[in-house]
Write an enzyme that holds these catalytic residues in place. Structure first.
Site, PDB file in Angstrom:
ATOM      1  N   GLU A   1       3.793   6.996  -3.634  1.00  0.00           N
ATOM      2  CA  GLU A   1       3.678   8.414  -4.004  1.00  0.00           C
ATOM      3  C   GLU A   1       4.664   9.279  -3.233  1.00  0.00           C
ATOM      4  OE1 GLU A   1      -0.574   9.156  -3.518  1.00  0.00           O
ATOM      5  OE2 GLU A   1      -0.915   8.482  -5.575  1.00  0.00           O
TER       6      GLU A   1
ATOM      7  N   ARG B   1      -1.313   0.044   4.288  1.00  0.00           N
ATOM      8  CA  ARG B   1      -2.019   0.248   3.014  1.00  0.00           C
ATOM      9  C   ARG B   1      -1.319  -0.440   1.846  1.00  0.00           C
ATOM     10  NH1 ARG B   1      -2.966   5.473   1.213  1.00  0.00           N
ATOM     11  NH2 ARG B   1      -5.124   5.215   0.594  1.00  0.00           N
TER      12      ARG B   1
ATOM     13  N   ARG C   1      -0.054  -0.102 -13.910  1.00  0.00           N
ATOM     14  CA  ARG C   1      -0.336   0.290 -12.524  1.00  0.00           C
ATOM     15  C   ARG C   1      -1.395  -0.605 -11.875  1.00  0.00           C
ATOM     16  NH1 ARG C   1      -2.066   6.327 -10.420  1.00  0.00           N
ATOM     17  NH2 ARG C   1      -3.255   5.611  -8.625  1.00  0.00           N
TER      18      ARG C   1
ATOM     19  N   ASP D   1      -7.603   3.586  -8.700  1.00  0.00           N
ATOM     20  CA  ASP D   1      -7.734   4.656  -7.706  1.00  0.00           C
ATOM     21  C   ASP D   1      -9.127   5.290  -7.709  1.00  0.00           C
ATOM     22  OD1 ASP D   1      -7.016   6.395  -5.759  1.00  0.00           O
ATOM     23  OD2 ASP D   1      -5.627   7.587  -6.960  1.00  0.00           O
TER      24      ASP D   1
ATOM     25  N   GLU E   1     -13.220  12.695  -4.561  1.00  0.00           N
ATOM     26  CA  GLU E   1     -12.058  13.155  -5.326  1.00  0.00           C
ATOM     27  C   GLU E   1     -12.268  13.050  -6.842  1.00  0.00           C
ATOM     28  OE1 GLU E   1      -8.408  11.105  -4.443  1.00  0.00           O
ATOM     29  OE2 GLU E   1      -7.303  12.193  -5.992  1.00  0.00           O
TER      30      GLU E   1
ATOM     31  N   GLU F   1     -21.332   8.932 -14.052  1.00  0.00           N
ATOM     32  CA  GLU F   1     -20.519   8.001 -14.856  1.00  0.00           C
ATOM     33  C   GLU F   1     -20.743   8.256 -16.350  1.00  0.00           C
ATOM     34  OE1 GLU F   1     -21.216   3.843 -14.101  1.00  0.00           O
ATOM     35  OE2 GLU F   1     -19.638   3.216 -15.489  1.00  0.00           O
TER      36      GLU F   1
HETATM   37  O1  GCW Z   1      -5.821   9.029  -5.144  1.00  0.00           O
HETATM   38  C1  GCW Z   1      -4.702   9.372  -4.511  1.00  0.00           C
HETATM   39  C2  GCW Z   1      -4.952  10.764  -4.072  1.00  0.00           C
HETATM   40  C3  GCW Z   1      -3.967  11.222  -3.025  1.00  0.00           C
HETATM   41  C4  GCW Z   1      -4.006  10.229  -1.864  1.00  0.00           C
HETATM   42  C5  GCW Z   1      -3.675   8.850  -2.400  1.00  0.00           C
HETATM   43  C6  GCW Z   1      -3.747   7.762  -1.335  1.00  0.00           C
HETATM   44  C7  GCW Z   1      -3.606  10.643   0.464  1.00  0.00           C
HETATM   45  O2  GCW Z   1      -4.916  11.623  -5.203  1.00  0.00           O
HETATM   46  O3  GCW Z   1      -4.327  12.501  -2.615  1.00  0.00           O
HETATM   47  O4  GCW Z   1      -3.117  10.601  -0.830  1.00  0.00           O
HETATM   48  O5  GCW Z   1      -4.588   8.498  -3.404  1.00  0.00           O
HETATM   49  O6  GCW Z   1      -4.754   7.068  -1.285  1.00  0.00           O
HETATM   50  O7  GCW Z   1      -2.818   7.596  -0.583  1.00  0.00           O
END
Ligand code: GCW
Length: 668
Positions: free
Chosen positions: A278, A311, A328, A357, A385, A500
């Protein structure tokens, strides 16, 4: 949070405490134990064996004890005297809090416990300007002394001193550390993985001194502190021309930085690194791989017994939606599987539990099921989130427990982690915190249950989500009637399914509003670069990830999961994650996909309406502030759920032209 001073003073004031350290020297944790007890009780500790008629609590730390280092035993005698024993002061601390929890739950009993996961970590996504990335409970408890003006201050006056970056409210940090220790958390990273602005300098003076103050608080509660670092720091703050992990100058720079950190913070835990993800810098920029990157840090940390947590959330965030060959979900495996066995002993790969995610429903990340010679941490997101921003009630333990229970040839995933590790002590769970400066810490008071629950889930592999909810409610609403507690528990236990139900259906994910990730946005990400597509058209919906006709993602799993290759043998709740099917496709439940979408979306809203009524029914039997807080959040949740229901149902009705069998309102 359950451990407040008034409760403690009242509960414990009729006990006598005595600590015996056998073969152990005093350390920060034992000093903490002594001072905590003295402070709470407003009574000095008894230094020699007590001769009292009051019930005695004896804490014995004996290095000869054969219990696991972090384990403890609690022995409650007939006469009410209690003996808590461990082989380390940290184990004693956990034993002490476990006993307090038993007292709080009015369930004092003898038991022995050993934590399940070795690393039980919290990641803060707090930033130097006081904001918290994906934080929904106010500003950072660590940084951002000038509150909302801080952004302007930063950019207008970049010479701000170190003191200005830190909030300086030590008591809030201490309360947080106490809470975390009370549920067995033993590691924390103090800043966001996206390391921006002043946070890049946290590893050097003068910021490091302020970081050290924070770490000392956590240390005294047995919690090791880590920092997230910017991979490009050698260039950004070190005046080097490169950050290449194999460059001698870069290695020497990091070594110097790390050696100094350990002079200032001798028990520092190590680094957390998000790289090549990202937009963050990373080893790919220099033609290196992620083992080169991680091992650079592992080697400079090793002499100090530090570890690097790297990570695995690495993916191409500039996908062309027209190109269906890019998936992805494959990314973590594609980037890391070939590096199995190449990470040093003190390097740990932190992998999100699912391949995308933190959606409401995802399958297990195949990387967690396939790596054979790598230290792994499984990552969770407590901060909500994609799960309702701590506005919507969403007690997420059912999902997490389900994810950690996926089976592998080496046992469940949570059992597998230490079994395939190079160093089992460097494996475990990590999760992104959900706390901030809000009075109740978590925005929605009920969202505390996820923080508490995460820690209990790390500690014990046998606790069910209902048992954890029962504990949290019992400790947090101890003055309420049993009936009221049952109402709260019931809302918590049904909340994850309700959420959900009104979100993206059947595992397809990402139908979320792209502006902040709260509320619906069925097509918001569909033609975007983030690789999160649902491919809904007039005939059907879902992503074909099979090996035969799709992206091949299914092939990343061990053969154990071959059932996912066919829609007929895929669990309903994950159908659209793995397959593109027609709206008239029949689920195992007997419903068609389209009817399932309509039914669940109506059901989700009905459930939230029940939550509102049930919450109204307990007004007067819990603290007014707590009641009002959740009542207000439920009002917003109801509006959100209705929005989701109507937008998702309408979206699919317009595409499919198939009406609801029950003739409920859909919008054209
Ligand atoms: O889901 C995404 C989030 C980001 C986050 C990223 C991550 C810290 O929208 O905000 O960044 O994952 O896990 O690195």
């Amino acid at each position: 949070m359950w451990l407040n001073q008034a409760w403690l003073s009242q509960t414990l004031s009729n006990r006598v405490f005595h600590i015996e350290l056998i073969g152990v020297s005093e350390d920060a944790v034992s000093v903490r134990l002594r001072s905590e007890i003295a402070q709470w009780l407003h009574l000095p500790l008894v230094t020699s064996a007590p001769q009292s008629t009051q019930p005695t609590v004896t804490l014995v730390c004996d290095v000869r004890s054969c219990l696991d280092e972090e384990g403890f035993s609690i022995d409650v005698a007939q006469d009410g005297n209690v003996c808590i024993e461990s082989s380390s002061t940290r184990g004693l601390l956990y034993g002490f809090y476990a006993w307090l929890r038993d007292v709080g739950l009015k369930a004092e009993h003898s038991h022995t416990e050993i934590p399940d996961q070795k690393l039980r970590m919290i990641n803060q996504w707090d930033q130097a300007d006081g904001s918290v990335e994906r934080g929904y409970a106010g500003e950072s408890i660590f940084y951002g002394r000038w509150g909302s003006n801080v952004h302007a201050e930063f950019f207008d006056f970049p010479e701000r001193s170190a003191a200005d970056v830190f909030r300086g409210d030590i008591s809030r940090i201490r309360d947080y550390a106490r809470f975390l220790a009370s549920v067995g958390i033993n590691a924390i990273s103090l800043n966001n993985v996206n390391v921006r602005s002043y946070a890049t300098r946290f590893i050097v003076e003068p910021y490091l001194q302020r970081i050290a103050e924070i770490t000392r608080i956590f240390s005294s509660f047995g919690i090791k502190s880590f920092l997230s670092v910017n991979f490009a720091a050698p260039k950004v703050i070190g005046n080097l021309t490169t950050s290449d992990p194999c460059d001698k100058k870069v290695i020497a720079w990091w070594k110097k930085v790390v050696d100094h950190i350990y002079e200032v913070i001798p028990d520092f835990g190590g680094f957390v690194v998000k790289a090549d993800s990202e937009g963050e810098p990373g080893p790919y920029q220099y033609g290196r791989d992620h083992a080169d990157g991680a091992n650079l840090f592992a080697r400079v940390l090793a002499p100090h017994h530090g570890i690097v947590i790297w990570r695995a959330f690495v993916y191409n965030s500039h996908t062309d939606w027209r190109d269906r060959s890019v998936d992805r979900a494959r990314a973590a495996f594609d980037n890391f599987a070939a590096l199995d066995g190449k990470f040093d002993d003190n390097a740990v790969l932190q992998v999100k539990f699912g391949p995308i995610d933190f959606q409401t429903r995802e399958p297990l990340s195949p990387l967690l099921a396939r790596m054979q010679k790598t230290n792994l941490i499984m990552e969770f997101e407590i901060t909500a989130e994609y799960l309702g921003h701590q506005i919507d009630v969403n007690y997420v333990l059912p999902q997490w427990i389900g994810m950690a229970s996926w089976q592998s040839p080496e046992g469940s995933i949570r059992e597998r982690l230490p079994r395939v590790a190079r160093q089992p002590q460097f494996t475990g769970f990590a999760a992104i915190s959900n706390v901030g400066m809000d009075e109740n810490w978590t925005g929605n008071t009920l969202a505390q249950a996820n923080l508490y629950g995460y820690a209990r889930f790390c500690w014990s592999k046998s606790l069910t989500s209902q048992e954890i909810a029962h504990e949290w409610v019992g400790l947090s609403f101890e003055n309420s009637t049993t009936a009221t507690k049952q109402v709260i528990e019931s809302i918590l236990n049904r909340s994850n399914k309700a959420y959900e139900d009104y979100c993206a259906p059947l595992g397809v994910g990402f139908m979320v509003n792209r502006n902040g990730h709260y509320g619906p946005g069925p097509d918001d990400y569909e033609f975007d670069r983030w690789g999160t597509y649902h491919y809904a058209d007039r005939d059907g919906v879902g992503v074909d990830r099979t090996s035969a006709t799709g992206t091949g993602f299914v092939g990343q799993y061990p053969s154990l999961y071959s059932s996912l290759e066919k829609p007929e043998t895929t669990p309903d709740e994950l159908l659209l994650f793995f397959h593109h099917v027609n709206y008239t496709y029949r689920l195992h439940s007997g419903e068609t996909v389209i009817q399932h979408i309509y039914n669940t979306h109506f059901a989700g809203v009905e459930e939230v309406e029940k939550f509102v009524d049930e919450w109204n029914s307990i007004q007067g039997d819990i603290e007014p502030l707590d009641w009002e807080n959740v009542a207000e959040r439920l009002r917003r949740q109801k509006a959100n759920a209705i929005n989701w229901r109507d937008q998702i149902n309408t979206f699919f009705w317009r595409l499919s032209g198939i009406a609801d069998e029950q003739g409920r309102s859909l919008y054209s």
